[in-house]
Motif scaffolding. Structure first.
Motif, PDB file in Angstrom:
ATOM      1  N   ASP A   1       0.851  -1.194   0.000  1.00  0.00           N
ATOM      2  CA  ASP A   1       0.000   0.000   0.000  1.00  0.00           C
ATOM      3  C   ASP A   1       0.886   1.244   0.000  1.00  0.00           C
ATOM      4  O   ASP A   1       1.486   1.599   1.022  1.00  0.00           O
ATOM      5  CB  ASP A   1      -0.915  -0.004   1.229  1.00  0.00           C
ATOM      6  N   VAL A   2       0.978   1.903  -1.134  1.00  0.00           N
ATOM      7  CA  VAL A   2       1.849   3.081  -1.284  1.00  0.00           C
ATOM      8  C   VAL A   2       1.387   4.218  -0.378  1.00  0.00           C
ATOM      9  O   VAL A   2       2.201   4.905   0.239  1.00  0.00           O
ATOM     10  CB  VAL A   2       1.880   3.537  -2.760  1.00  0.00           C
ATOM     11  N   THR A   3       0.070   4.421  -0.304  1.00  0.00           N
ATOM     12  CA  THR A   3      -0.455   5.521   0.515  1.00  0.00           C
ATOM     13  C   THR A   3      -0.049   5.381   1.971  1.00  0.00           C
ATOM     14  O   THR A   3       0.336   6.359   2.622  1.00  0.00           O
ATOM     15  CB  THR A   3      -1.992   5.583   0.401  1.00  0.00           C
ATOM     16  N   LEU A   4      -0.109   4.165   2.501  1.00  0.00           N
ATOM     17  CA  LEU A   4       0.291   3.944   3.887  1.00  0.00           C
ATOM     18  C   LEU A   4       1.770   4.260   4.093  1.00  0.00           C
ATOM     19  O   LEU A   4       2.153   4.893   5.086  1.00  0.00           O
ATOM     20  CB  LEU A   4       0.024   2.489   4.294  1.00  0.00           C
ATOM     21  N   ARG A   5       2.599   3.829   3.159  1.00  0.00           N
ATOM     22  CA  ARG A   5       4.039   4.072   3.298  1.00  0.00           C
ATOM     23  C   ARG A   5       4.360   5.560   3.201  1.00  0.00           C
ATOM     24  O   ARG A   5       5.213   6.075   3.943  1.00  0.00           O
ATOM     25  CB  ARG A   5       4.806   3.279   2.236  1.00  0.00           C
TER      26      ARG A   5
ATOM     27  N   ASP B   1       3.907   8.045  -8.197  1.00  0.00           N
ATOM     28  CA  ASP B   1       2.711   8.357  -7.418  1.00  0.00           C
ATOM     29  C   ASP B   1       2.765   9.810  -6.954  1.00  0.00           C
ATOM     30  O   ASP B   1       3.803  10.281  -6.464  1.00  0.00           O
ATOM     31  CB  ASP B   1       2.621   7.422  -6.212  1.00  0.00           C
ATOM     32  N   GLU B   2       1.669  10.532  -7.089  1.00  0.00           N
ATOM     33  CA  GLU B   2       1.669  11.967  -6.761  1.00  0.00           C
ATOM     34  C   GLU B   2       2.042  12.228  -5.301  1.00  0.00           C
ATOM     35  O   GLU B   2       2.889  13.077  -5.004  1.00  0.00           O
ATOM     36  CB  GLU B   2       0.292  12.580  -7.055  1.00  0.00           C
TER      37      GLU B   2
ATOM     38  N   LEU C   1       7.336  16.163 -10.001  1.00  0.00           N
ATOM     39  CA  LEU C   1       5.921  16.207  -9.655  1.00  0.00           C
ATOM     40  C   LEU C   1       5.131  16.957 -10.723  1.00  0.00           C
ATOM     41  O   LEU C   1       4.079  16.496 -11.179  1.00  0.00           O
ATOM     42  CB  LEU C   1       5.739  16.886  -8.290  1.00  0.00           C
ATOM     43  N   LEU C   2       5.636  18.101 -11.150  1.00  0.00           N
ATOM     44  CA  LEU C   2       4.961  18.900 -12.173  1.00  0.00           C
ATOM     45  C   LEU C   2       4.949  18.178 -13.519  1.00  0.00           C
ATOM     46  O   LEU C   2       3.960  18.248 -14.259  1.00  0.00           O
ATOM     47  CB  LEU C   2       5.649  20.259 -12.313  1.00  0.00           C
TER      48      LEU C   2
ATOM     49  N   PRO D   1       0.877  17.345 -14.256  1.00  0.00           N
ATOM     50  CA  PRO D   1       0.711  18.770 -14.584  1.00  0.00           C
ATOM     51  C   PRO D   1      -0.656  19.326 -14.227  1.00  0.00           C
ATOM     52  O   PRO D   1      -0.820  20.551 -14.153  1.00  0.00           O
ATOM     53  CB  PRO D   1       0.935  18.808 -16.100  1.00  0.00           C
ATOM     54  N   GLU D   2      -1.625  18.442 -13.969  1.00  0.00           N
ATOM     55  CA  GLU D   2      -2.997  18.891 -13.705  1.00  0.00           C
ATOM     56  C   GLU D   2      -3.258  19.187 -12.230  1.00  0.00           C
ATOM     57  O   GLU D   2      -4.372  19.591 -11.867  1.00  0.00           O
ATOM     58  CB  GLU D   2      -3.984  17.824 -14.194  1.00  0.00           C
ATOM     59  N   ILE D   3      -2.273  19.028 -11.354  1.00  0.00           N
ATOM     60  CA  ILE D   3      -2.512  19.219  -9.924  1.00  0.00           C
ATOM     61  C   ILE D   3      -2.993  20.648  -9.643  1.00  0.00           C
ATOM     62  O   ILE D   3      -2.556  21.594 -10.296  1.00  0.00           O
ATOM     63  CB  ILE D   3      -1.242  18.912  -9.094  1.00  0.00           C
ATOM     64  N   PRO D   4      -3.890  20.834  -8.686  1.00  0.00           N
ATOM     65  CA  PRO D   4      -4.495  22.144  -8.449  1.00  0.00           C
ATOM     66  C   PRO D   4      -3.528  23.206  -7.935  1.00  0.00           C
ATOM     67  O   PRO D   4      -3.779  24.398  -8.099  1.00  0.00           O
ATOM     68  CB  PRO D   4      -5.585  21.852  -7.407  1.00  0.00           C
TER      69      PRO D   4
END
Length: 216
Positions: free
Chosen positions: A111-115, A145-146, A172-173, A177-180
């Motif tokens: 689980d990437v989110t947990l790590r 992963d963002e 990251l960009l 590129p669509e990140i708010p």
């Protein structure tokens, strides 16, 4: 008594984020992704304003107690583990948060989110070695992963490895590129890429003046 002063890197990040330049690193030294939500509290709609802020800690304590009961009832409840780790982190209980998230990771090591969440907690706790291990493990699972790329940027900022922080923000960009908050990240890249040279040349005052002007 020795007063710990904020590092130049964290001062820069605080200023770019609109914080008080005299702030001490700690509770919010690490950037929080715009889509990262804390677990709901039982405080109803009173979470805004001064009164809401004063009631937040008792509400979070109630949430923690409820989540702990859920985990006791179902030790494989990953959602409750994740929410509990987030709640404890919000309260500044980083040791407990790190342990809870470690237990969750043993249930689902992929689980990437947990790590990433545990890495952020460890960064807050200034346990850079353990944070790096979690980031590297997450990288093997999902390198672009963002949330992971954001966490890399935070890790390098706190470690004052400015060139690597800039590269993490650029990646990251490039990958998302669509990140708010892309404009904010671009501004960080612009100033942080100039930060080391300005520090050597004793031009930090000009740096902070320029960064402040850019936010007007």
């Amino acid at each position: 008594m020795r007063v710990r002063r904020p590092s130049f890197a964290l001062l820069a990040l605080a200023l770019l984020a609109g914080c008080n330049p005299n702030w001490e690193p700690g509770d919010r030294a690490v950037e929080t992704p715009p889509d990262w939500k804390a677990p709901p509290t039982d405080g109803g709609g009173g979470g805004h304003g001064q009164a809401g802020g004063e009631s937040r800690m008792p509400s979070m304590a109630a949430v923690v107690a409820d989540l702990e009961k859920k985990i006791l009832a179902d030790p494989k409840d990953l959602d409750s583990y994740t929410q509990l780790g987030q709640a404890l982190s919000e309260m500044g209980e980083w040791d407990r948060a790190a342990q809870v998230l470690l237990e969750a990771i043993t249930l689902d090591p992929k689980d990437v989110t947990l790590r990433v969440l545990r890495a952020r907690v460890l960064i807050q706790r200034r346990d850079q070695g353990a944070a790096l291990a979690e980031l590297e493990a997450a990288k093997k699972l999902s390198p672009d992963d963002e949330k992971l790329l954001r966490a890399w940027g935070s890790y390098y900022l706190v470690s004052e490895e400015m060139p690597k922080a800039v590269e993490a923000r650029k990646r990251l960009l490039a990958k998302h590129p669509e990140i708010p908050d892309a404009e904010t990240i671009e501004r960080e890249v612009y100033y942080l890429s100039r930060f080391p040279k300005l520090k050597v040349e004793n031009k930090l005052k000009e740096f902070f003046d320029s960064a402040g002007a850019a936010k007007v």
